[in-house]
Design a protein around this motif. Structure first.
Motif, short mmCIF file in Angstrom:
data_model
loop_
_atom_site.label_atom_id
_atom_site.label_comp_id
_atom_site.label_asym_id
_atom_site.label_seq_id
_atom_site.Cartn_x
_atom_site.Cartn_y
_atom_site.Cartn_z
N GLY A 200 0.80 -1.22 0.00
CA GLY A 200 0.00 0.00 0.00
C GLY A 200 0.83 1.26 0.00
O GLY A 200 0.29 2.37 -0.11
N VAL A 201 2.13 1.13 0.14
CA VAL A 201 3.06 2.25 0.12
C VAL A 201 4.31 1.80 -0.62
O VAL A 201 4.52 0.61 -0.83
N ASN A 202 5.13 2.75 -1.01
CA ASN A 202 6.41 2.39 -1.61
C ASN A 202 7.31 1.78 -0.53
O ASN A 202 7.35 2.26 0.60
N LYS A 203 7.99 0.71 -0.90
CA LYS A 203 8.91 0.08 0.06
C LYS A 203 9.96 1.09 0.49
O LYS A 203 10.60 1.73 -0.34
N ASP A 204 10.09 1.25 1.81
CA ASP A 204 11.01 2.27 2.33
C ASP A 204 11.57 1.75 3.66
O ASP A 204 10.91 1.84 4.70
N TYR A 205 12.79 1.23 3.63
CA TYR A 205 13.38 0.65 4.83
C TYR A 205 13.63 1.70 5.92
O TYR A 205 13.51 1.40 7.11
N ALA A 206 13.96 2.92 5.50
CA ALA A 206 14.22 3.98 6.49
C ALA A 206 12.95 4.30 7.27
O ALA A 206 12.97 4.43 8.50
N LYS A 207 11.81 4.42 6.56
CA LYS A 207 10.54 4.71 7.23
C LYS A 207 10.09 3.51 8.07
O LYS A 207 9.51 3.69 9.15
N ALA A 208 10.35 2.32 7.55
CA ALA A 208 10.01 1.12 8.34
C ALA A 208 10.74 1.14 9.67
O ALA A 208 10.14 0.92 10.73
N LYS A 209 12.03 1.44 9.63
CA LYS A 209 12.82 1.48 10.85
C LYS A 209 12.34 2.59 11.78
O LYS A 209 12.30 2.41 13.01
N GLU A 210 11.96 3.74 11.21
CA GLU A 210 11.46 4.84 12.05
C GLU A 210 10.24 4.40 12.84
O GLU A 210 10.13 4.67 14.04
N TRP A 211 9.32 3.70 12.17
CA TRP A 211 8.11 3.26 12.87
C TRP A 211 8.43 2.15 13.87
O TRP A 211 7.86 2.13 14.97
N PHE A 212 9.32 1.24 13.51
CA PHE A 212 9.70 0.19 14.47
C PHE A 212 10.38 0.82 15.70
O PHE A 212 10.15 0.40 16.83
N ASP A 213 11.22 1.83 15.47
CA ASP A 213 11.88 2.51 16.58
C ASP A 213 10.85 3.16 17.51
O ASP A 213 10.99 3.11 18.74
N GLU A 214 9.82 3.78 16.92
CA GLU A 214 8.78 4.42 17.73
C GLU A 214 8.04 3.37 18.56
O GLU A 214 7.81 3.57 19.76
N ALA A 215 7.65 2.27 17.92
CA ALA A 215 6.92 1.23 18.63
C ALA A 215 7.79 0.55 19.69
O ALA A 215 7.32 0.14 20.75
N SER A 216 9.09 0.48 19.41
CA SER A 216 10.03 -0.14 20.35
C SER A 216 10.12 0.65 21.65
O SER A 216 10.42 0.09 22.70
N LYS A 217 9.85 1.95 21.58
CA LYS A 217 9.86 2.78 22.80
C LYS A 217 8.82 2.28 23.79
O LYS A 217 8.94 2.50 25.00
N TYR A 218 7.78 1.62 23.27
CA TYR A 218 6.73 1.05 24.13
C TYR A 218 6.94 -0.45 24.32
O TYR A 218 6.05 -1.16 24.76
N ASP A 219 8.15 -0.91 23.95
CA ASP A 219 8.54 -2.31 24.09
C ASP A 219 7.62 -3.24 23.31
O ASP A 219 7.29 -4.34 23.76
N ASN A 220 7.20 -2.80 22.12
CA ASN A 220 6.36 -3.64 21.27
C ASN A 220 7.18 -4.82 20.76
O ASN A 220 8.25 -4.65 20.17
N ASP A 221 6.68 -6.04 20.97
CA ASP A 221 7.46 -7.23 20.63
C ASP A 221 7.67 -7.39 19.13
O ASP A 221 8.75 -7.78 18.67
N SER A 222 6.65 -7.06 18.33
CA SER A 222 6.78 -7.18 16.87
C SER A 222 7.82 -6.20 16.35
O SER A 222 8.64 -6.54 15.49
N ALA A 223 7.81 -4.98 16.86
CA ALA A 223 8.78 -3.97 16.43
C ALA A 223 10.19 -4.40 16.79
O ALA A 223 11.11 -4.30 15.98
N ASN A 224 10.36 -4.89 18.02
CA ASN A 224 11.69 -5.33 18.44
C ASN A 224 12.17 -6.52 17.61
O ASN A 224 13.36 -6.60 17.24
N PHE A 225 11.26 -7.43 17.29
CA PHE A 225 11.63 -8.58 16.47
C PHE A 225 12.08 -8.13 15.08
O PHE A 225 13.10 -8.60 14.56
N ASN A 226 11.35 -7.20 14.49
CA ASN A 226 11.69 -6.75 13.14
C ASN A 226 12.95 -5.90 13.11
O ASN A 226 13.72 -5.96 12.15
#
Length: 324
Positions: free
Chosen positions: A125-151
């Motif tokens: 649904g969006v252009n593949k963008d690893y930098a943006k993917a990491k930004e969102w995973f980093d944000e979710a990781s602040k809340y210790d989200n397990d999926s974000a940390n795994f990815n």
């Protein structure tokens, strides 16, 4: 409505918040369940809490009578939108899913953040963008989200949009494992068991492999020999061994390994190390192959049987034996 369903939901401890002072119902205590639009008020705190629980119980009865699904604690109003987005995602309506998760991310919904990261990672649904993917995973990781940390761990392990950093990968996998992420447990185990000379890492890796295998991870069950072996409940116990201190029991076990097991393995360039010995509530041996035994096709069959038979003669049949 099934009686057992009603009893189950009535036993759950749904979180609530209490506000005092001037608010929408005037100067009183206002109690609100955060998973539902259920409120109660009173000038007395305990009465407000009691009334709110009564309203919640009635709501649960009505929802079950009407065949509607109830959330688990902490997955209420917020989770409803999450499920709506998931339903859209499964139908490949990525635009709808993205819009919902984007709005939810604004109110600090870490699951929404992690899913936005996945959409950018996969280009759904969006252009593949690893930098943006990491930004969102980093944000979710602040809340210790397990999926974000795994990815994030996967990104650092496999060099997706970042430089390889196995230490960071291990740390993010560890954070996901602490939230019972099965895939993270398996992947962390593989990383930690790569070099079997670091016994601390082997012990941690062994624990992770058992966690993954016990959750039904197919590859973990293949790697871990002994998980599928029946546990002998009724047998004659070696009372002499069981009466010893743990230190003495370890001496006996190591002596048996040194005299009967290791000489055979060393002839073919292999070895086995005792990773852990647990002696309560049941006896459990955790052993790890080294050298040529690692990955050997007969290690999980003939070699395991030889080790298990020997240790059961030294101890007794009521002992769990796991070998990696």
């Amino acid at each position: 409505m099934k009686k057992e369903d009603l009893e189950h939901y009535l036993r759950l401890e749904y979180p609530f918040e209490c506000y005092s002072g001037e608010h929408e119902v005037g100067d009183a205590y206002l109690v609100q369940f955060t998973d539902f639009d259920i409120k109660a008020s009173s000038e007395d705190y305990e009465e407000a809490v009691m009334l709110a629980h009564e309203y919640l119980a009635q709501h649960i009865v009505n929802e079950l009578k009407n065949g509607r699904e109830l959330p688990n604690p902490g997955e209420g109003i917020e989770f409803m939108k999450h499920r709506e987005a998931l339903a859209a995602y499964k139908k490949k309506d990525f635009e709808t899913a993205f819009k919902i998760w984007e709005e939810e991310a604004k109110v600090k919904n870490d699951r929404a953040m992690a899913n936005l990261g996945l959409m950018y990672l996969k280009g759904e649904g969006v252009n593949k963008d690893y930098a943006k993917a990491k930004e969102w995973f980093d944000e979710a990781s602040k809340y210790d989200n397990d999926s974000a940390n795994f990815n994030l761990a996967l990104m650092y392990q496999t060099k997706i949009g970042v430089e390889e950093d196995l230490e960071k990968a291990k740390e993010y996998f560890r954070r996901a494992v602490r939230k019972n992420h099965t895939q993270a447990a398996f992947r962390l185990a593989l990383l930690l068991l790569k070099d079997r000379n670091n016994l601390d890492e082997v012990k941690e890796g062994f624990d992770c492999m058992i966690k993954a295998a016990s959750k039904g991870h197919a590859m973990a069950n293949i790697q871990l020999t002994g998980m599928d072996k029946p546990f002998e409940e009724n047998c004659e116990l070696n009372e002499h061994f069981r009466a010893q201190t743990k230190e003495k029991q370890l001496e006996i076990i190591n002596d048996a390994l040194d005299r009967f097991i290791r000489p055979i393995l060393l002839k073919d360039g292999g070895n086995v190390v005792l990773v852990d010995f647990i002696n309560e509530p049941e006896l459990e041996l955790r052993l790890a192959y080294q050298g040529a035994c690692v990955g050997c096709s007969i290690a999980s069959t003939g070699t395991y049987s030889m080790i298990a038979d020997t240790m059961q003669k030294v101890i007794d049949s009521r002992v769990r034996i796991f070998i990696l």
